[in-house]
Design a protein around this motif. Structure first.
Motif, PDB file in Angstrom:
ATOM      1  N   HIS A  63       4.320  -6.737   3.547  1.00 27.72           N
ATOM      2  CA  HIS A  63       3.693  -5.528   3.019  1.00 27.72           C
ATOM      3  C   HIS A  63       4.157  -5.205   1.604  1.00 27.72           C
ATOM      4  O   HIS A  63       5.179  -5.702   1.143  1.00 27.72           O
ATOM      5  N   THR A 136       0.023  -1.675   1.927  1.00 22.58           N
ATOM      6  CA  THR A 136      -0.919  -2.732   2.276  1.00 22.58           C
ATOM      7  C   THR A 136      -0.161  -3.803   3.040  1.00 22.58           C
ATOM      8  O   THR A 136       0.891  -4.261   2.605  1.00 22.58           O
ATOM      9  N   ARG A 137      -0.700  -4.171   4.208  1.00 26.37           N
ATOM     10  CA  ARG A 137      -0.120  -5.254   5.007  1.00 26.37           C
ATOM     11  C   ARG A 137      -0.920  -6.523   4.734  1.00 26.37           C
ATOM     12  O   ARG A 137      -2.144  -6.474   4.593  1.00 26.37           O
ATOM     13  N   ALA A 149      -4.507  -5.053   6.388  1.00 25.49           N
ATOM     14  CA  ALA A 149      -4.818  -3.635   6.592  1.00 25.49           C
ATOM     15  C   ALA A 149      -4.180  -2.817   5.484  1.00 25.49           C
ATOM     16  O   ALA A 149      -3.223  -3.249   4.851  1.00 25.49           O
ATOM     17  N   ASP A 151      -2.493   0.881   5.289  1.00 28.26           N
ATOM     18  CA  ASP A 151      -2.036   2.040   6.062  1.00 28.26           C
ATOM     19  C   ASP A 151      -1.843   3.219   5.119  1.00 28.26           C
ATOM     20  O   ASP A 151      -1.432   3.058   3.968  1.00 28.26           O
ATOM     21  N   GLN A 156      -0.968   6.542   9.635  1.00 29.71           N
ATOM     22  CA  GLN A 156      -0.305   5.456  10.360  1.00 29.71           C
ATOM     23  C   GLN A 156       1.215   5.619  10.440  1.00 29.71           C
ATOM     24  O   GLN A 156       1.862   4.878  11.139  1.00 29.71           O
TER      25      GLN A 156
END
Length: 157
Positions: A63, A136-137, A149, A151, A156
């Protein structure tokens, strides 16, 4: 106290100061076998700090921090930080073992994964500035980074 002088805040000093005084934490660290446990230690304009716990095998996804810079200190146990290396066509993760007392500072574009690969629980303190709004993952697929994804704070975490 945060002084806005146009110079980037010293997140590493803040993380070390918080990590050195567990008696001042508003909560004691907890360990959850289902997921990593975390608690916000500090929230001021321009900076925030989090207390995290890690049971063996617990980890983050790869991330970023949504444009925030930061630092973290391993309070107890051992963590491994994996970072992205190599050109886009041959991207891979390389790891660095961080025992208790180790600290890392990073800039706004840092991408990493943290994992407890050891046999003992670990505790760490993380500081970010400005406050996290997104993370951001990513996943590695065919040697390239792919967004998995995005978040958002308040949704989240």
């Amino acid at each position: 106290m945060i002084v806005h002088t146009g110079v980037r805040a010293d997140h590493l000093s803040t993380a070390r100061r918080l990590a050195a005084d567990p008696g001042a934490w508003p909560v004691a660290p907890r360990f959850d076998p289902e997921r990593r446990w975390y608690h916000r230690l500090l929230g001021e304009p321009g900076v925030e700090a989090w207390l995290l716990t890690w049971l063996p095998g617990q980890q983050t996804d790869l991330h970023d921090h949504g444009g925030s810079a930061g630092a973290f200190v391993v309070v107890s146990g051992t963590l491994t930080e994996r970072t992205v290396t190599g050109p886009d066509g041959a991207t891979r993760l390389t790891g660095r073992v961080l025992p208790a007392g180790a600290a890392r500072q990073f800039g706004e574009h840092h991408l990493h994964q943290i994992v407890n690969e050891g046999g003992e629980p670990a505790v760490s303190v993380h500081v970010y500035g400005p406050e996290l709004t997104t993370m951001t993952r990513y996943r590695l697929q065919g040697g390239r980074l792919r967004v998995a994804a995005v978040d958002r704070a308040g949704a989240q975490w």
